[in-house]
Design a protein around this motif. Structure first.
Motif, PDB file in Angstrom:
ATOM      1  N   THR A   3      -0.069   6.694 -11.713  1.00  0.00           N
ATOM      2  CA  THR A   3      -0.659   7.617 -10.877  1.00  0.00           C
ATOM      3  C   THR A   3      -2.559   5.934 -11.040  1.00  0.00           C
ATOM      4  N   ASP A   4      -2.917   6.601  -9.863  1.00  0.00           N
ATOM      5  CA  ASP A   4      -3.643   6.198 -10.000  1.00  0.00           C
ATOM      6  C   ASP A   4      -5.223   6.476 -10.300  1.00  0.00           C
ATOM      7  N   PRO A   5      -5.703   6.193 -11.356  1.00  0.00           N
ATOM      8  CA  PRO A   5      -7.118   7.518 -11.684  1.00  0.00           C
ATOM      9  C   PRO A   5      -8.048   6.823 -10.840  1.00  0.00           C
ATOM     10  N   GLN A  12      -5.009  -1.863 -13.622  1.00  0.00           N
ATOM     11  CA  GLN A  12      -4.183  -2.788 -13.170  1.00  0.00           C
ATOM     12  C   GLN A  12      -2.744  -2.054 -14.251  1.00  0.00           C
ATOM     13  N   VAL A  13      -1.660  -2.180 -14.387  1.00  0.00           N
ATOM     14  CA  VAL A  13      -0.662  -2.186 -15.201  1.00  0.00           C
ATOM     15  C   VAL A  13       0.383  -2.835 -15.191  1.00  0.00           C
ATOM     16  N   PRO A  16      -2.225  -4.217  -9.884  1.00  0.00           N
ATOM     17  CA  PRO A  16      -2.607  -2.721  -9.810  1.00  0.00           C
ATOM     18  C   PRO A  16      -1.525  -0.937  -9.563  1.00  0.00           C
ATOM     19  N   VAL A  17      -2.221  -0.926  -9.912  1.00  0.00           N
ATOM     20  CA  VAL A  17      -1.969   0.047 -10.170  1.00  0.00           C
ATOM     21  C   VAL A  17      -0.811   1.232  -8.647  1.00  0.00           C
ATOM     22  N   SER A  18      -1.561   0.643  -7.959  1.00  0.00           N
ATOM     23  CA  SER A  18      -1.824   1.510  -6.703  1.00  0.00           C
ATOM     24  C   SER A  18      -0.007   0.721  -5.987  1.00  0.00           C
ATOM     25  N   GLU A  19       0.018   0.123  -6.481  1.00  0.00           N
ATOM     26  CA  GLU A  19       1.581  -0.394  -5.977  1.00  0.00           C
ATOM     27  C   GLU A  19       2.645   0.027  -6.232  1.00  0.00           C
TER      28      GLU A  19
END
Lengths: 166, 415
Positions: free
Chosen positions: B407-409, B266-267, B278-281
């Motif tokens: 970046t998404d880990p 999350q961010v 979500p970081v991916s978004e």
């Protein structure tokens, strides 16, 4: 306790970094702190505010840090009271402890206008608008009102400890 | 009706058998802490009162953590007056050399389950992770605590957050609490005790401290977790240590289930801690600075996760890593993490709050973007009011440092 003043409107979630940025926390003199109050949202707020002015804000006013510098800066800038839909709890406690009245009103922010002159009667629990309309406010527990009447917790402590200094 | 852990601790501190939410009590304080930015205001008040003798010097701790070693003459003067006060009354002082982020130092050395802890810092709620009732207070009321050993409290309503399941690799405690704040909003738990239960028992003490640390960011008075064997071991007390846990029939104003299995990194986007995705978004945002540290994520488990990712790699963006305490720093050094950080091209600073609140060690310029493991992304928090702060987990921060953009880990754990 009755206060009368001109209104500054603020939004929701006014955080302590907006009230007084962290870089000024090494300052302990309230008058110096006041020069920087709200400087990140209202340019030169300090020179525009007049003694007795009242802040009317949305929900969660004072969220964030426990810095007492925040209510100190607001009070030293000349603000006589802050009205909000709700307050962050540490800010609420700090404000009372330094003698800055903080007033919870569900309606105030929705109806009161910028620059309107309003009156607050703390003991009788209402805000009176320019047009005579009265808004009820949440009353304090008695012991908190006593601290405010003293002008803050410092005065209460002085009474209790001031005389038996060793 | 039973009581929550918060109600039990407050009842005991008030000398009562039972307390109820909404009730005002006077509580006896077990531990009081102030630091280099809030302490001087407390001492100003004591000076004005004309009496400064503490009720019990053994129950007070002064910790330098915000700007230490002193970064200006003004700060040096503040440290000087706090040192003098500590010396005068033989109060335990964490000065240069054993300075560290106050909540971490308190966790390592002072807090036990069942204590009523007050600190002149809003993130004092961190220590609820150890089964204490711990909450932040202001400087003037800290002066009252110093003189009397007591303080008024309104017994809070409790909200139960029941964690369910297991986190996948690359997702950590920070993602749990960011997700919860995103759902609750920055005032979603205003004045309440946020009690974390269920599979929180599977999490380490470091992870629990991270979760409780950010309870304040949804307005909570404290975050709190029922102590278990891990807590007793960490705090070095016998497992027979009192009945400090919520009763099964305790009352909550809300009960929320949080499913961990599906949780993604999350961010919190600028400029509010509840602006969570979500970081991916939102991947790919160019980053000027990465900060790994603070009372949220400067612990050993955090540094371990970062070291695993940075090992044998180089950072593309300037990266500041700050262990939370000397103990964490030393252990990270022993395990070789510090070497990994340095070889990756990061700078490692001495334990303290660092740039989290814009004091020093990485203040942001206009329009700069910082990805940070700290807890607040308010306008102007880390320096310029025109800078942007993204709050993430240590894992996300580390992969962001390598890529130079958010970046998404999960990409790095082969999921």
């Amino acid at each position: 306790m009755i206060f009368k003043g001109r209104v500054w409107l603020f939004g929701d979630n006014i955080d302590t970094d907006l009230i007084i940025p962290g870089k000024y926390l090494v300052i302990t003199d309230p008058k110096e702190l006041a020069k920087h109050v709200f400087e990140n949202i209202i340019e030169s707020f300090y020179t525009k505010v007049k003694p007795g002015d009242i802040i009317v804000a949305g929900k969660n006013f004072g969220c964030g840090s426990s810095r007492e510098h925040a209510p100190l800066a607001i009070k030293a800038a000349g603000i006589s009271a802050v009205i909000a839909k709700s307050f962050a709890r540490i800010f609420f406690r700090n404000a009372i402890n330094i003698g800055l009245p903080v007033i919870i009103s569900d309606k105030a922010r929705d109806v009161i206008k910028e620059n309107e002159v309003i009156l607050i009667d703390l003991e009788n629990g209402y805000i009176e608008r320019e047009n005579g309309e009265r808004l009820m406010i949440e009353k304090y527990p008695k012991f908190l009102l006593e601290i405010l009447k003293d002008g803050g917790l410092l005065q209460t402590l002085k009474r209790k400890f001031g005389s038996d200094n060793d | 009706m039973g009581m929550t852990i918060s109600e039990k601790i407050l009842a005991k501190a008030a000398g009562k058998d039972k307390v109820e939410p909404g009730e005002y009590i006077i509580g006896k304080i077990d531990l009081a802490m102030f630091h280099d930015l809030t302490g001087p205001l407390t001492l100003n008040v004591l000076k004005e009162v004309g009496y400064d003798k503490p009720w019990d010097p053994n129950k007070i701790v002064i910790i330098f953590d915000h700007q230490v070693p002193a970064n200006s003459i003004t700060t040096a003067e503040l440290h000087k007056i706090l040192r003098a006060y500590a010396k005068k009354y033989k109060i335990k002082l964490h000065d240069v050399g054993n300075q560290g982020i106050c909540h971490q130092v308190l966790a390592e050395e002072y807090v036990k389950p069942g204590m009523l802890v007050v600190g002149a810092d809003s993130h004092t709620c961190t220590l609820g992770a150890l089964g204490a009732f711990a909450t932040g207070i202001g400087s003037t009321e800290m002066a009252a605590v110093v003189l009397t050993g007591e303080l008024w409290f309104r017994v809070p309503e409790s909200i139960k957050f029941e964690l369910k399941g297991n986190l996948r690799n690359g997702v950590s405690a920070k993602d749990i609490i960011l997700y919860i704040i995103g759902k609750m909003g920055v005032d979603g738990a205003l004045y309440c005790a946020a009690e974390f239960t269920g599979d929180v028992s599977k999490l380490s003490i470091d992870s629990r401290l991270t979760i409780c640390n950010m309870a304040i960011e949804m307005g909570a008075k404290t975050g709190i977790i029922n102590p278990d064997e891990k807590t007793f071991e960490y705090t070095n007390v016998p497992s027979s240590y009192g009945n400090i846990r919520s009763d099964n029939d305790a009352e909550y104003i809300d009960e929320i289930e949080v499913y961990l299995d599906e949780l993604l990194p999350q961010v919190a986007l600028p400029h509010s801690v509840d602006n969570v995705k979500p970081v991916s978004e939102v991947e790919g945002i160019e980053v000027d600075q990465v900060f790994i540290g603070s009372c949220t994520n400067g612990r050993l488990e955090d540094l371990e996760a970062v070291a695993k990712i940075l090992k044998g790699r180089k950072v593309k963006t300037r990266t500041i890593i700050i262990p939370a305490s000397p103990k964490v720093y030393l252990e990270a050094e022993k395990r070789g993490y510090i070497r990994i950080f340095l070889e990756a091209g990061a700078v490692v600073c001495n334990p303290n709050c660092g740039p989290c609140l814009g004091g020093h060690m990485g203040i942001l310029a206009d329009d700069e973007v910082c990805v940070s493991t700290s807890n607040r992304n308010f306008i102007g928090r880390m320096g310029s009011p025109k800078a942007k702060i993204y709050l993430v987990s240590p894992q996300t921060a580390a992969v962001t440092a390598i890529e130079g953009k958010l970046t998404d880990p999960l990409k790095y754990v082969g999921v």
